[in-house]
Design an enzyme around this catalytic site. Structure first.
Site, PDB file in Angstrom:
ATOM      1  N   ASP A 190       0.844  -1.201   0.000  1.00  0.00           N
ATOM      2  CA  ASP A 190       0.000   0.000   0.000  1.00  0.00           C
ATOM      3  C   ASP A 190       0.882   1.255   0.000  1.00  0.00           C
ATOM      4  OD1 ASP A 190      -2.290   1.872   0.869  1.00  0.00           O
ATOM      5  OD2 ASP A 190      -3.279  -0.073   0.931  1.00  0.00           O
TER       6      ASP A 190
ATOM      7  N   HIS B 198      -3.684   6.128   3.587  1.00  0.00           N
ATOM      8  CA  HIS B 198      -4.458   4.971   3.144  1.00  0.00           C
ATOM      9  C   HIS B 198      -3.942   3.677   3.751  1.00  0.00           C
ATOM     10  CE1 HIS B 198      -5.850   1.893   0.190  1.00  0.00           C
ATOM     11  NE2 HIS B 198      -6.889   2.694   0.034  1.00  0.00           N
TER      12      HIS B 198
ATOM     13  N   SER C   3     -11.176  -0.874  -0.908  1.00  0.00           N
ATOM     14  CA  SER C   3      -9.906  -0.869  -0.176  1.00  0.00           C
ATOM     15  C   SER C   3     -10.110  -1.110   1.311  1.00  0.00           C
ATOM     16  CB  SER C   3      -9.195   0.474  -0.350  1.00  0.00           C
ATOM     17  OG  SER C   3      -8.541   0.552  -1.581  1.00  0.00           O
TER      18      SER C   3
END
Length: 474
Positions: free
Chosen positions: A176, A209, A381
C-alpha cells in the site's frame, strides 16, 4: 520393510479427504482488448522481466537502457525500459518477446488508489482520540471508546469471534502507501518491510491509506484508546509501493509480493488496483501461493461489472464492499471473479442513525500529513482488509494452507439480510465474511484433521505390527 498398501491408502485418504481442496481459478487471462488498452495507457515504457540467470554482461550489450524497479531487480531481473515514441516501444516489445533471455514484456502501467476512497472527504471523529477511563470493575471487552462506531466489525462477527482467536503468530503484509505508527498503532507488532518507491527500508506512510488499512487488520485493541482491529495479535509488514499521491508501478507491486512471500508473510493485502493485467504481478502471485501465502485484493470502486487487477487474477481472494444495511455499495465492482464481500462503508449516508457517517473508522494520518485522527473512509480498499484480518484469525487457529483458508472463508460466508441467492453471486461472491463462523469451522476442521491423522497413524501402526508378525512366522 515394506508397509502394506492398505495402510498407506488409509493414511492418504484420511489426512487428505475433502479438507484438501484444489486451487480455485478465476480465469484471469487478459483479453486482447485489455492488452491494447494497457499499451495506450503507457505507450512509451515497457516492463521487461528477463530470466533470473541473465548476466549483467548480457544486459549491458543488448542496446537497451534498463532501469531497475528497485535494488531487487539485480536478483529478479525485472526492469523498466523507456522509449521516445510509442512506435519505438512497440518495435522493441516485438523484438524482446522473441529474445530467449526474456520471460515477459508488458507496458508499465501505473496503479493507483481506487477513486472515491477519500474524494468524498474523510470525516474525523475527535472524541476517539481521547483515552477512555478504565473502570476495572465494569470493564467490557473491548474497551476501546469508539468501538461502538465500528458497525463494520459487528457485521463480520466481532467481538464474538475474539473468544476463539485473535491472530496470534500470523504475519500480514500490507502492500500500500506504507504504515505509520499513529497513536493507536504504537503498540502494534510491526516487522521490517520495504519502501519500493524510495528504494529503502523506511516504509512509513505519507498518505494515510495504508495506515487505515493496517488498522482494520490489526489495530491495537482493548487498550482503552480509539478503536479496534480484527486480528489484533497478528504482526504487520509494511510494503510501500504507492507514493504520497497514491500512485505507483505494477513492477513495484510484483517485487513487493515476492518480498512478502520470501520474508515470512502468511497473508498479503492489496487495497489497490487497475484495469490492466501485468505478467510479473500474476507470476508473483503464483509464486506467493506456492509458498503458502493467501493473497487478498480489493475488487475496485468503478461501480461496474469488471473486477480490477490484481483481484481478477487466479489465487487471489477478490473482495466486494457492503454498507451498513448489507447491500453492496454504489461503487463496488462486480463480476464472476468476486469471491466474498465485506464492509467497505458509505460515508454519504447514516443508515444506523448514530449521527456519524457509515464509513470504516480507523486511526490514520490526516490529509496533508499534519498529524493523525480517527477517520471514516469508504471503498473496496476498506473491505479487503476485513477479509485479510479474518484470514489471519483462521491461520492463527492452525489452518495455514491458502486454498484451505480460502475454502473456510467462502464456506462460512453468510447471505446478506435482504438478498437471497444460492451458490455464487456476482455482487457478493459466496456472501459476507463471517469471522465467528470461519473460526468455528477452522477449529472443527483442524480437530477432524488431527483425529484423522491419529487414526491413520494407528492404522499404519497396525499394518506394521501385521508385517512384523508375518515376518516372524516366516
Amino acid at each position: 520393510m515394506r508397509i502394506p498398501a492398505a495402510a498407506l491408502f488409509a493414511l492418504a485418504a484420511i489426512t487428505m479427504g475433502s479438507w484438501w481442496p484444489t486451487s480455485r481459478n478465476h480465469g484471469g487471462v487478459p483479453s486482447s482488448e485489455e492488452l491494447a488498452e494497457a499499451a495506450r495507457a503507457n505507450p512509451v515504457t515497457l516492463l521487461v522481466d528477463f530470466r533470473d540467470d541473465v548476466s549483467d554482461a548480457a544486459l549491458a550489450v543488448n542496446s537497451y537502457l534498463e532501469e531497475p524497479i528497485s535494488r531487487f531487480s539485480s536478483n529478479d531481473r525485472l526492469y523498466r525500459i523507456r522509449f521516445r515514441t510509442a512506435e519505438e516501444a512497440e518495435a522493441a516489445a516485438h523484438k524482446l518477446r522473441q529474445d530467449p533471455m526474456v520471460e515477459s514484456v508488458d507496458h508499465d502501467v501505473q496503479v493507483s488508489l481506487f477513486p472515491d476512497e477519500v474524494a468524498s472527504g474523510p470525516v474525523e471523529s475527535p472524541e476517539c482520540a481521547r483515552e477512555g477511563k478504565v473502570d476495572t470493575a465494569a470493564r467490557s471487552f473491548p474497551d476501546d471508546p469508539c468501538f461502538h462506531y465500528q458497525w463494520h466489525l459487528h457485521q463480520v462477527g466481532l467481538p464474538a469471534a475474539w473468544k476463539l482467536g485473535q491472530g496470534d503468530g500470523v504475519l500480514v503484509a500490507i502492500i500500500d502507501t506504507g504504515v505509520s505508527r499513529v497513536p493507536d498503532l504504537q503498540a502494534a507488532r510491526l516487522v521490517p518491510g520495504f519502501n519500493f518507491v524510495a528504494d529503502n527500508e523506511k516504509a512509513d506512510d505519507d498518505h494515510g491509506h495504508g495506515t487505515h488499512v493496517a488498522g482494520t487488520i490489526a489495530q491495537v485493541t482493548n487498550n482503552a484508546r480509539g478503536v479496534a482491529g480484527i486480528a489484533f495479535r497478528a504482526a504487520l509488514m509494511p510494503l510501500k509501493v504507492l507514493s504520497a499521491q497514491g500512485s505507483g508501478s505494477m513492477g513495484a507491486i510484483a517485487q513487493a509480493i515476492r518480498f512478502a512471500a520470501d520474508h515470512g508473510a502468511h497473508v498479503i493485502n492489496m487495497s489497490l488496483g487497475g484495469p490492466f493485467p501485468v505478467t510479473p504481478v500474476r507470476r508473483a502471485i503464483e509464486y506467493a501461493h506456492r509458498k503458502g501465502v493467501l493473497v487478498v485484493a480489493a475488487a475496485g470502486n468503478d461501480g461496474r461489472g469488471r473486477v480490477s487487477y490484481p483481484a481478477r487474477y487466479p489465487n487471489v481472494v477478490a473482495v466486494a464492499a457492503t454498507q451498513w444495511d448489507e447491500s453492496t455499495t454504489f461503487y463496488s465492482n462486480w463480476g464472476k471473479e468476486i469471491d466474498i464481500a465485506a464492509p467497505g462503508g458509505n460515508i454519504r449516508v447514516d443508515q444506523n442513525g448514530d449521527g456519524k457517517p457509515d464509513g470504516i473508522l480507523q486511526n490514520t494520518l490526516l490529509p496533508g500529513g499534519k498529524g493523525d485522527g480517527y477517520l471514516w473512509f469508504m471503498g473496496t480498499s476498506m473491505a479487503a482488509p476485513h477479509v485479510a484480518g479474518i484470514a489471519a484469525l483462521v491461520m492463527g487457529a492452525g489452518v495455514t494452507r491458502p486454498d484451505v483458508v480460502e475454502k473456510v472463508l467462502l464456506d462460512t460466508a453468510r447471505k446478506p439480510k435482504s438478498v437471497a441467492f444460492d451458490g455464487h453471486d456476482d455482487h457478493y461472491g459466496a456472501g459476507i465474511a463471517d469471522a465467528q463462523a470461519a473460526l468455528n469451522k477452522a477449529q472443527r476442521s483442524r480437530g477432524a484433521a488431527t483425529l484423522g491423522l491419529g487414526v491413520a497413524l494407528a492404522l499404519l501402526g497396525l499394518g506394521l505390527i501385521a508385517v512384523a508378525l508375518v515376518s516372524r512366522r516366516r
